[in-house]
Design a protein around this motif. Structure first.
Motif, mmCIF file in Angstrom:
data_model
loop_
_atom_site.group_PDB
_atom_site.id
_atom_site.type_symbol
_atom_site.label_atom_id
_atom_site.label_comp_id
_atom_site.label_asym_id
_atom_site.label_seq_id
_atom_site.Cartn_x
_atom_site.Cartn_y
_atom_site.Cartn_z
ATOM 1 N N CYS A 14 0.837 -1.202 0.000
ATOM 2 C CA CYS A 14 0.000 0.000 0.000
ATOM 3 C C CYS A 14 0.868 1.246 0.000
ATOM 4 O O CYS A 14 1.944 1.277 0.596
ATOM 5 N N SER A 15 0.390 2.291 -0.671
ATOM 6 C CA SER A 15 1.133 3.552 -0.734
ATOM 7 C C SER A 15 1.274 4.151 0.654
ATOM 8 O O SER A 15 0.469 3.909 1.556
ATOM 9 N N ARG A 16 2.306 4.967 0.806
ATOM 10 C CA ARG A 16 2.627 5.559 2.105
ATOM 11 C C ARG A 16 2.731 7.069 1.912
ATOM 12 O O ARG A 16 3.791 7.617 1.611
ATOM 13 N N ASN A 17 1.596 7.743 2.050
ATOM 14 C CA ASN A 17 1.531 9.193 1.948
ATOM 15 C C ASN A 17 1.743 9.786 3.336
ATOM 16 O O ASN A 17 1.531 9.113 4.347
ATOM 17 N N ILE A 18 2.146 11.035 3.397
ATOM 18 C CA ILE A 18 2.516 11.641 4.680
ATOM 19 C C ILE A 18 1.760 12.937 4.898
ATOM 20 O O ILE A 18 1.679 13.782 3.997
ATOM 21 N N TYR A 19 1.192 13.092 6.080
ATOM 22 C CA TYR A 19 0.717 14.394 6.545
ATOM 23 C C TYR A 19 1.446 14.710 7.850
ATOM 24 O O TYR A 19 1.463 13.886 8.776
ATOM 25 N N THR A 20 2.022 15.893 7.935
ATOM 26 C CA THR A 20 2.627 16.320 9.190
ATOM 27 C C THR A 20 2.606 17.838 9.256
ATOM 28 O O THR A 20 2.430 18.516 8.239
#
Length: 741
Positions: free
Chosen positions: A363-369
């Motif tokens: 699964c893709s690993r997108n980032i919010y921070t």
């Protein structure tokens, strides 16, 4: 030293297969192969208090006991700043083993620390650390965290490696990291964002285990070639050794331990063009296999996360069928003498895709921070789900924008969204070149190449197509991605308008520097400060790889037309390059003969671009992004806004944003269109990357492109080009020429 003396339990407490190598260290020292690598995760704020979360990774010889890290508060970066009596002391963190086999072990320290009322220095040291390479020794690692009221000072880079066949010595290796460290010493970076291609693994097909496969001339035989356990193990060793070599090389290795990283990958982190070849070829066993191996080390080195227990091989039926969450169940052959942490808790900064990608079967690993007080960041994983005709699943965009709505609804202090796409999205169209490469006129040349090797350098070794075609297919501006591109921009416009937040896009990949922008059509008469369609695209690459030829950059500049995304939105590149780095004004340059930053007979730096090219710069570079009105650290409220400045006068306790004049419908939009773009280039106040300009109102951003002057300079000195980005104020609808929004 290690001896084979005892079995180790796996993560569930069992012994035997999957329990890890049957060795224990016979020394009290922690023998480190590479590291430490410092990552930033996220931050939280409650009741005026804040916590910074991150991790440190080291790779050691196997058989070690759990190591220990000591974290100490050193004090403020400003020696004139007074520390409070309750300044935090030292803390210890124990390492968690993510992975281990008979050659290496990965240990992660998950750390946290309290934000201070001042920009603070923190030091960490790992107990008993010694290097396998005896020429290296442990030095205390110091990193800097902004105050609770500050936004982070951001370093953005991409393409941190060399393409196959590049004369590395001619380009002085990764020299620009010396410049990064010089800038960091003068004014610290709080985070460095890796925009993809943090490492180049393409050599696996030239001098690595894929060479026999690459040398197969028949495309059908190449597609049918097996990827068995032997090849998987050889590729595993290659990728690991390449990471150790690159991540352990100075000066990049020095930055790794001092500046917290946030990374998204791209094709070269796997192999050149991965995801953009034809579907039937991408689904061959070798591509499925190396996708899994590359993903394993991407998770470990770049995200400090435990990898899947096993990856695809043709001789393991368990790995051939992909489940909802990736390759399951595990393959016992891959787990022999191997430990993998199970149930590694996914950090809340990740937005995990809802289903595996088509070629990287995870699964893709997108980032919010959140990057300090007023800047949020989203990194879209645009490689895991990519095909030649798709960049991301529609479900993934829905997940990302749902998260953004949630975060920005809950935190009204956020003024900017920095969005990382990896590949530029506001960029000159090259569809005419795609049409040529895909047209029937190429077929006879392709036949001669297949039979006699004619034009060998033009065609790639994978699917026999023109070598540049996969790069063109990667672009958002490629014809097959134009609808997805338009939909994404419209989603960003709607988000920007709804939350009154400025969106700034980061993109790398193309090995040159440029500034693209979307904006409302001038006939609408909307000043940039009130224009939710105004979105700059900071294009910065490569920090290490060589740039394209001057002729390519000049051609792109000639293709810098004003494009119409829709009835209300235009786009074009800003003409920011008033001169070549190290030169005077383009119209007065007297150098001749040399290209790409080489020196001529007089020792002067040669010209990099044509005098008419002010839009693209084919020279290695990186970008700096910081608030143009930094918040004073002494304040009565930890989350109080910045005080009004001369450019943002106070009225009834509220700061006003300076508003540019509405754009002239007849003006050239390739030139500056608002006050922050005026004098864009080397004479702009943001060009140094060290001084806050105070432009663009209370919450503006300063952007600096630091561009290499000469590749023969091993110290990597740069010249600066700057502009500023205004915050967005759409609380009151703007009306002009009968247009209302």
């Amino acid at each position: 030293m290690v001896d084979s003396i005892a079995p180790q339990a796996n993560s569930s407490g069992a012994h035997g297969v999957g329990a890890g190598p049957q060795v224990l260290s016979t020394t009290n020292e922690l023998e480190v192969i590479v590291g430490p690598l410092l990552n930033y995760r996220r931050m939280s704020t409650e009741n005026g208090q804040g916590t910074w979360y991150g991790s440190v990774l080291v790779v050691t010889t196997p058989g070690q006991t759990a190591p220990e890290l000591n974290l100490s508060h050193v004090g403020p970066t400003d020696p004139n700043e007074e520390t409070v009596p309750s300044a935090p002391g030292s803390r210890s963190f124990h390492g968690e083993k993510l992975y281990e086999d008979t050659n290496k072990a990965f240990w992660r320290f998950t750390i946290d620390l309290p934000f201070q009322q001042y920009e603070a220095r923190w030091e960490y040291k790992i107990k008993g650390l010694t290097y396998v390479d005896e020429a290296k020794s442990q030095k205390p690692q110091i990193f800097v965290v902004p105050s609770i009221t500050q936004s982070m000072r951001i370093l953005f880079h991409s393409c941190n490696g060399f393409s196959v066949g590049t004369d590395i010595d001619a380009w002085s290796g990764p020299a620009l990291w010396n410049d990064v460290l010089r800038m960091h010493a003068q004014k610290p970076f709080h985070v460095m964002i890796g925009g993809g291609d943090q490492i180049y693994n393409d050599g696996v097909r030239v001098d690595g285990p894929l060479r026999p496969w690459t040398d197969i001339g028949n495309p059908h035989k190449r597609r049918e070639f097996p990827f068995d356990e032997k090849m998987r193990a050889e590729c595993d060793e290659y990728y690991f050794n390449n990471y150790v070599r690159w991540y352990g090389q100075a000066p990049f290795s020095h930055a790794n331990g001092q500046i917290p990283q946030v990374n998204i990958w791209d094709d070269h982190d796997i192999i050149d063009g991965f995801g953009s070849y034809t579907d039937h070829f991408m689904r061959c066993a070798v591509f499925r296999g190396i996708g899994g191996v590359a993903h394993k080390y991407y998770l470990l080195f770049q995200h400090h996360q435990a990898p899947p227990k096993s990856t695809f091989t043709t001789d393991a039926p368990n790995t051939v069928n992909v489940g909802a969450e990736g390759t399951t169940p595990a393959d016992p052959a891959q787990l022999k003498n191997t430990f993998v942490m199970t149930n590694d808790e996914t950090d809340s900064s990740y937005i995990i895709g809802s289903k595996p990608g088509p070629y990287v079967e995870e699964c893709s690993r997108n980032i919010y921070t959140q990057l300090g007080a007023r800047i949020a960041f989203v990194g879209i994983d645009a490689r895991t789900e990519r095909t030649r005709h798709q960049i991301n699943y529609p479900e993934t965009y829905k997940q990302i924008f749902s998260r953004l709505d949630k975060e920005f609804s809950a935190n009204k202090d956020l003024k900017h969204l920095v969005l990382l796409l990896g590949v530029p999205i506001a960029y000159p169209r090259l569809q005419w070149l795609e049409n040529i490469f895909s047209s029937p006129i190429i077929a006879p040349i392709k036949f001669l190449n297949k039979r006699f090797g004619f034009g060998g350098s033009i065609f790639n070794k994978f699917d026999g197509n023109v070598d540049l075609l996969d790069d063109l297919d990667d672009h958002y501006t490629a014809h097959q991605h134009k609808h997805e591109r338009r939909d994404l921009i419209h989603m960003l416009q709607g988000f920007s308008k709804k939350h009154s937040v400025r969106v700034t896009i980061l993109g790398g990949d193309v090995h040159l520097a440029a500034i693209g922008r979307f904006y409302s059509k001038p006939k609408l008469g909307i000043p940039a400060e009130q224009d939710f369609r105004y979105m700059p695209n900071i294009i910065s690459s490569a920090i290490t790889n060589k740039p394209p030829p001057t002729a390519v950059a000049n051609l792109l500049a000639k293709r810098n037309k004003i494009h119409h995304l829709d009835h209300d939105t235009d786009e074009t590149l800003l003409e920011i390059f008033d001169r070549d780095p190290g030169h005077g004004d383009k119209t007065n340059e007297a150098t001749n003969g040399a290209t790409n930053g080489t020196t001529n007979g007089n020792g002067k730096v040669g010209k990099k671009t044509a005098d008419s090219n002010h839009a693209t710069m084919p020279s290695r570079n990186y970008a700096i992004i910081a608030e143009s009105n930094p918040t004073p650290t002494k304040t009565s409220s930890a989350l109080a806004p910045a005080p009004a400045t001369a450019s943002a006068p106070a009225t009834d306790g509220e700061a006003l944003v300076h508003t540019s004049a509405p754009p002239d419908a007849k003006a050239n939009a390739r030139k500056p269109i608002h006050v922050g773009e005026n004098s864009a280039g080397t004479s702009h106040p943001a060009a140094s990357g060290l001084t806050a300009t105070g432009l663009c109102g209370q919450y503006g951003l300063d952007v600096t492109l630091r561009v290499e002057i000469s590749p023969s300079d091993k110290e990597g000195h740069t010249d600066g080009y700057g502009f500023s980005i205004p915050a967005l104020e759409v609380g009151t609808a703007y009306t002009d020429h009968g247009s209302r929004w």
